[in-house]
Design an enzyme around this catalytic site. Structure first.
Site, short mmCIF file in Angstrom:
data_model
loop_
_atom_site.label_atom_id
_atom_site.label_comp_id
_atom_site.label_asym_id
_atom_site.label_seq_id
_atom_site.Cartn_x
_atom_site.Cartn_y
_atom_site.Cartn_z
CE LYS A 194 -3.73 2.32 2.51
NZ LYS A 194 -4.63 2.27 3.68
CE LYS A 247 -6.37 1.98 -0.96
NZ LYS A 247 -7.04 2.06 0.35
#
Length: 325
Positions: A194, A247
């Site tokens: 992330k 992500k």
């Protein structure tokens, strides 16, 4: 000159193109993120994400009907609490907003797969993903609260938990507590890769989670770093993660590819809010063909190695795929 190899022979018409197509988007691949909030009869469209809403619990159940009817197999739940405090107590309260939503979802649609986001940022008055002391985000004291959050969500009916906070050691803390409390069968889908990204802006409007000071670069990864993403993924798998999230997705196809090639574990690409908003804005202005762009973008994630697609386009994609059958 005699050409022995002519790749165009297999592009002559849609029939043969579909027969030799290497990657496919299927409804079974989709996870639909949803936002729930307190109140009644509230369905508030998020201005930067047309077609995405904050739902009160009664409207949430209504919205789930369409999710289930379209065959989308899973939802990822985010909550906006009635009040916030410095320790994010709404995240792990037995009757927190996500816990209530999970109970209702499983009560009305027991076969719907409910995944819950595990983080504190939506619940803290400072907007950070962990406890704060002297302006610093504390790692280890936050782990207990994240584990408590995951446990409370599972007790409420969550089928899977997805820690998104990026604290070191949070997968291990969650796995240990879930196992201790008799939930060793519950999988963890970790936001392992992330990145600190500008693509999250619309989400922070939706979840009301913009940090009140500083930013999240001390715990989310630098977008320049690929090897670090492999390290984070390696650590999370060692700690017990069953699935991995990359992500954002569109600008991180190399990370999706490297993760899948190196680890081979089930992998989800998170097609985040900013990616969604850009497509919607361009389509609203008539600059692009929305359906074509969305499907092409999602196919790029599949081609890179994603098994699952977390996307705000999920309902539209499910409609398009059903129309093609």
């Amino acid at each position: 000159m005699e050409l022995k190899r002519r790749p165009r022979r297999l592009r002559a018409n849609e029939t043969i193109r579909s027969m030799v197509r290497e990657n496919h988007i299927r409804i079974e691949n989709l996870i639909y993120p949803m936002f729930v909030m307190p109140g009644e009869k509230k369905k508030m469209e998020i201005s930067s994400m047309p077609g995405v809403y904050n739902y009160s619990l009664d409207e949430f159940i209504v919205a789930l009907h369409e999710v289930v009817e379209l065959g989308v197999p899973a939802v990822l739940l985010f909550g906006i609490p009635e009040s916030k405090d410095s320790v994010g107590s709404g995240a792990y309260h037995e009757h927190g907003i996500v816990q209530q939503a999970a109970r209702l979802a499983k009560q009305h649609y027991p076969n719907l797969y409910v995944i819950t986001d595990v983080c504190l940022c939506e619940y803290t008055d400072h907007g950070h993903c962990g406890l704060i002391e002297n302006g610093q985000v504390l790692n280890d004291p936050t782990l207990d609260l994240l584990a408590k959050t995951a446990l409370s969500q599972v007790r409420a009916g969550a089928d899977m938990v997805a820690p998104s906070d990026m604290m070191d050691g949070r997968v291990a803390a969650i796995r240990e507590l879930l196992d201790k409390e008799g939930f060793s069968h519950i999988p963890i889908m970790a936001y392992s890769a992330k990145f600190a990204s500008g693509f999250y802006g619309p989400f922070r409007e939706a979840a009301g989670s913009t940090p009140q000071f500083g930013d999240r670069r001390t715990y989310q990864m630098d977008s320049a770093n690929g090897n670090e993403a492999m390290l984070e993924t390696d650590l999370d798998i060692e700690e017990g993660a069953d699935m991995i999230i990359v992500k954002p997705a569109l600008s991180y196809g190399d990370i999706i590819y490297r993760t899948k090639e190196k680890y081979g574990v089930p992998l989800a690409a998170y097609n985040v809010s900013g990616e969604y908003a850009m497509v919607k804005a361009a389509a609203a202005n008539g600059w692009i063909d929305e359906k074509r762009i969305v499907l092409e973008a999602l196919l790029s994630m599949k081609r890179a190695g994603a098994d699952l697609l977390i996307t705000y386009h999920a309902l539209d994609v499910a409609r398009w795929l059903r129309e093609e059958r």
